[in-house]
Design a protein around this motif. Structure first.
Motif, PDB file in Angstrom:
ATOM      1  N   UNK A  48      44.985  49.033  38.056  1.00  0.00           N
ATOM      2  CA  UNK A  48      44.028  48.053  37.520  1.00  0.00           C
ATOM      3  C   UNK A  48      44.397  47.524  36.138  1.00  0.00           C
ATOM      4  N   UNK A  49      45.012  48.365  35.301  1.00  0.00           N
ATOM      5  CA  UNK A  49      45.272  47.992  33.911  1.00  0.00           C
ATOM      6  C   UNK A  49      46.163  46.754  33.771  1.00  0.00           C
ATOM      7  N   UNK A  50      47.374  46.707  34.346  1.00  0.00           N
ATOM      8  CA  UNK A  50      48.181  45.485  34.221  1.00  0.00           C
ATOM      9  C   UNK A  50      47.618  44.324  35.017  1.00  0.00           C
ATOM     10  N   UNK A  51      46.971  44.622  36.150  1.00  0.00           N
ATOM     11  CA  UNK A  51      46.415  43.525  36.944  1.00  0.00           C
ATOM     12  C   UNK A  51      45.312  42.803  36.182  1.00  0.00           C
ATOM     13  N   UNK A  52      44.452  43.542  35.502  1.00  0.00           N
ATOM     14  CA  UNK A  52      43.366  42.914  34.752  1.00  0.00           C
ATOM     15  C   UNK A  52      43.923  41.951  33.706  1.00  0.00           C
ATOM     16  N   UNK A  53      45.017  42.338  33.056  1.00  0.00           N
ATOM     17  CA  UNK A  53      45.621  41.442  32.070  1.00  0.00           C
ATOM     18  C   UNK A  53      46.164  40.174  32.726  1.00  0.00           C
ATOM     19  N   UNK A  54      46.808  40.315  33.890  1.00  0.00           N
ATOM     20  CA  UNK A  54      47.352  39.130  34.560  1.00  0.00           C
ATOM     21  C   UNK A  54      46.247  38.122  34.872  1.00  0.00           C
ATOM     22  N   UNK A  55      45.124  38.598  35.365  1.00  0.00           N
ATOM     23  CA  UNK A  55      44.043  37.673  35.724  1.00  0.00           C
ATOM     24  C   UNK A  55      43.403  37.063  34.478  1.00  0.00           C
ATOM     25  N   UNK A  56      43.258  37.825  33.417  1.00  0.00           N
ATOM     26  CA  UNK A  56      42.727  37.260  32.178  1.00  0.00           C
ATOM     27  C   UNK A  56      43.664  36.191  31.636  1.00  0.00           C
ATOM     28  N   UNK A  57      44.965  36.447  31.721  1.00  0.00           N
ATOM     29  CA  UNK A  57      45.940  35.462  31.264  1.00  0.00           C
ATOM     30  C   UNK A  57      45.800  34.167  32.049  1.00  0.00           C
ATOM     31  N   UNK A  58      45.685  34.271  33.360  1.00  0.00           N
ATOM     32  CA  UNK A  58      45.545  33.067  34.178  1.00  0.00           C
ATOM     33  C   UNK A  58      44.220  32.364  33.924  1.00  0.00           C
ATOM     34  N   UNK A  59      43.168  33.117  33.649  1.00  0.00           N
ATOM     35  CA  UNK A  59      41.886  32.480  33.334  1.00  0.00           C
ATOM     36  C   UNK A  59      41.993  31.698  32.026  1.00  0.00           C
ATOM     37  N   UNK A  60      42.726  32.247  31.043  1.00  0.00           N
ATOM     38  CA  UNK A  60      42.955  31.503  29.803  1.00  0.00           C
ATOM     39  C   UNK A  60      43.766  30.239  30.067  1.00  0.00           C
ATOM     40  N   UNK A  61      44.880  30.376  30.781  1.00  0.00           N
ATOM     41  CA  UNK A  61      45.811  29.260  30.946  1.00  0.00           C
ATOM     42  C   UNK A  61      45.259  28.152  31.835  1.00  0.00           C
ATOM     43  N   UNK A  62      44.304  28.472  32.695  1.00  0.00           N
ATOM     44  CA  UNK A  62      43.704  27.454  33.571  1.00  0.00           C
ATOM     45  C   UNK A  62      42.381  26.922  33.025  1.00  0.00           C
ATOM     46  N   UNK A  63      41.978  27.358  31.843  1.00  0.00           N
ATOM     47  CA  UNK A  63      40.667  26.997  31.294  1.00  0.00           C
ATOM     48  C   UNK A  63      39.549  27.412  32.236  1.00  0.00           C
ATOM     49  N   UNK A  64      39.667  28.631  32.766  1.00  0.00           N
ATOM     50  CA  UNK A  64      38.584  29.178  33.575  1.00  0.00           C
ATOM     51  C   UNK A  64      38.551  28.694  35.005  1.00  0.00           C
ATOM     52  N   UNK A  65      39.721  28.394  35.586  1.00  0.00           N
ATOM     53  CA  UNK A  65      39.747  27.890  36.969  1.00  0.00           C
ATOM     54  C   UNK A  65      40.381  28.881  37.934  1.00  0.00           C
ATOM     55  N   UNK A  66      40.341  30.172  37.608  1.00  0.00           N
ATOM     56  CA  UNK A  66      41.030  31.148  38.450  1.00  0.00           C
ATOM     57  C   UNK A  66      40.035  31.979  39.251  1.00  0.00           C
ATOM     58  N   UNK A  67      40.443  32.317  40.466  1.00  0.00           N
ATOM     59  CA  UNK A  67      39.694  33.224  41.321  1.00  0.00           C
ATOM     60  C   UNK A  67      40.647  34.255  41.903  1.00  0.00           C
ATOM     61  N   UNK A  68      40.088  35.366  42.339  1.00  0.00           N
ATOM     62  CA  UNK A  68      40.889  36.454  42.911  1.00  0.00           C
ATOM     63  C   UNK A  68      40.418  36.740  44.322  1.00  0.00           C
ATOM     64  N   UNK A  69      41.328  36.602  45.285  1.00  0.00           N
ATOM     65  CA  UNK A  69      41.047  37.010  46.655  1.00  0.00           C
ATOM     66  C   UNK A  69      41.412  38.480  46.785  1.00  0.00           C
ATOM     67  N   UNK A  70      40.401  39.335  46.934  1.00  0.00           N
ATOM     68  CA  UNK A  70      40.585  40.778  46.912  1.00  0.00           C
ATOM     69  C   UNK A  70      41.049  41.252  48.279  1.00  0.00           C
ATOM     70  N   UNK A  71      42.241  41.803  48.351  1.00  0.00           N
ATOM     71  CA  UNK A  71      42.734  42.352  49.614  1.00  0.00           C
ATOM     72  C   UNK A  71      43.253  43.765  49.378  1.00  0.00           C
TER      73      UNK A  71
END
Length: 448
Positions: A101-124
């Motif tokens: 979870x630790x590195x994954x959480x950072x990746x998603x936060x990074x993408x949320x920053x870079x997209x101005x809040x346009x990111x979603x996660x499909x949980x599989x």
């Protein structure tokens, strides 16, 4: 999917198909611009770890047919597509079973920053033993255990995203030389059955903090998970009756979990084959069928269901088998639709375009009628559109179908402002407080 052949088996050979350009960034930025032109809510990037080696007991058929292999990392595409769009959302599939979870959480936060809040996660949670072997395990965990692991995983990433940094932690005070107030950042300590963590989240809070949460599991355990966590759910089925049963069950489970009526939004997998009129659409459909690969379709189906279809003849009936692959894939063909007995050959023909979803064919007015009828019969909120030929399928939808839906007043003419969550639900960019992740709070004062 960041590969050649996602679900349209063999269509990469069609002379107008560009999917072999998946390695080129322009392929993806062009697609993003096209979808934003058509006011699509988002681009859903599917993904899979591992190779489809159930069919024939080897990866040979998958390699021959480019059946989701070779496949590149989908996360790498999003920054480039976000740079050429302003409203299109991005749903990233990431398998939680093979990344802490630790590195994954950072990746998603990074993408949320870079997209101005346009990111979603499909949980599989994954479904291929080949993925487990590729990460040093003998085999994947059992189906329901994977969801037990996912529940704990979600608890941890919620805490990292929502609890570690307060809204006032980052002050950027140049005069005092303080970028972040240390007493506004909290260390997350967790010792659970599957995970241990002792760390602060590495990223400062993004616009959404927690990405919009998508989920596509339709087994009983998957629906239970979706009822608690998912804001959007993808469903698939070979008929409206099968999809309607899934929708009814998911909504009942969500109500039982105390979710609001508009949660989750449910999107039905659909492939549209269209042209200027019904005759042209039918001709296009017949042209596409000339290129399908039945072996490629059965290779994917074997991976999804855990059944080696190479051992059966085309006339053999599909039996209900419970295993550790995707339970809903075989359920949709058997227990959910007991009025029809599928043969292996019929299944391959059906899945060769559109996978486990449904394909509809017709001119723009007929397609619009079918879409409206599908919503009435199933109760879905919208559609997760797959392609047959890329990007032709999406170009046809944007140029031919969207204008008809807009004239009928059932499709937006402009985007809502704000983050992906705001665009989808018309309200705040953070998780609702009645969501398990929205109930996580940072104390007023805490210390690293």
């Amino acid at each position: 999917m960041n590969c050649v052949s996602h679900q349209a088996s063999g269509l990469w050979r069609h002379p107008r198909d560009r999917s072999a350009d998946y390695r080129k960034l322009g392929y993806w930025t062009d697609l993003a611009r096209l979808l934003e032109k058509g006011l699509f809510d988002g681009l859903f990037l599917a993904d899979v770890l591992g190779v489809y080696d159930v069919y024939g007991g080897s990866p040979d058929a998958a390699l021959r047919n480019a059946a989701q292999v070779p496949v590149n990392d989908p996360a790498m595409l999003i920054s480039a597509m976000a740079a050429v769009t302003s409203d299109l959302g991005f749903g990233l599939t990431s398998t939680l079973s093979y990344e802490p979870p630790y590195p994954f959480a950072r990746r998603m936060s990074t993408l949320d920053h870079l997209t101005d809040g346009r990111i979603g996660w499909n949980i599989v949670t994954g479904y291929l033993d080949s993925a487990a072997r590729g990460t040093g395990l003998k085999r994947q965990a059992s189906h329901d255990t994977r969801y037990d692991i996912a529940d704990e995983y979600l608890h941890l990433v919620y805490r990292l995203w929502e609890e570690s940094w307060s809204d006032t932690a980052v002050i950027r005070d140049k005069e005092r030389g303080i970028f972040t107030e240390p007493d506004q950042v909290r260390r997350i300590i967790h010792e659970g059955e599957y995970f241990k963590l002792n760390a602060i989240h590495l990223s400062e809070p993004s616009l959404q903090r927690t990405p919009v949460l998508y989920q596509a599991g339709s087994s009983a355990r998957g629906r239970e998970f979706a009822a608690r966590h998912a804001e959007c759910v993808f469903v698939a089925g070979p008929s409206a009756a099968v999809v309607a049963e899934s929708v009814t069950d998911i909504r009942a489970r969500a109500r039982a979990a105390g979710r609001p009526p508009e949660h989750p939004l449910i999107f039905s997998l659909l492939t549209i084959i269209t042209g200027p009129d019904d005759e042209a659409a039918q001709a296009k459909w017949e042209d596409y069928r000339r290129y399908i690969s039945l072996e490629g379709a059965l290779t994917l189906l074997s991976g999804w269901t855990g059944i080696d279809f190479s051992r059966y003849s085309p006339d053999d009936p599909v039996r209900h088998i419970r295993n550790d692959a995707i339970h809903s894939a075989i359920d949709a063909l058997t227990v959910q639709d007991p009025g029809r007995v599928w043969t292996v050959g019929e299944l391959a023909q059906h899945a060769a375009i559109g996978g486990m979803g449904t394909t509809i064919t017709g001119g723009p007015e007929r397609i619009a009628d079918l879409l409206e009828d599908w919503v009435v019969k199933t109760g879905v909120d919208g559609f997760n559109l797959a392609y047959a030929v890329a990007p032709e399928t999406f170009t046809d939808v944007v140029d031919l179908i969207v204008p008809v839906l807009q004239r009928r007043g059932i499709y937006k003419r402009e985007y809502r402002p704000g983050t992906l969550r705001e665009k989808l639900f018309g309200r705040g960019d953070r998780l609702r407080t009645d969501h398990p992740g929205g109930r996580v709070h940072l104390p007023a004062v805490s210390h690293i």
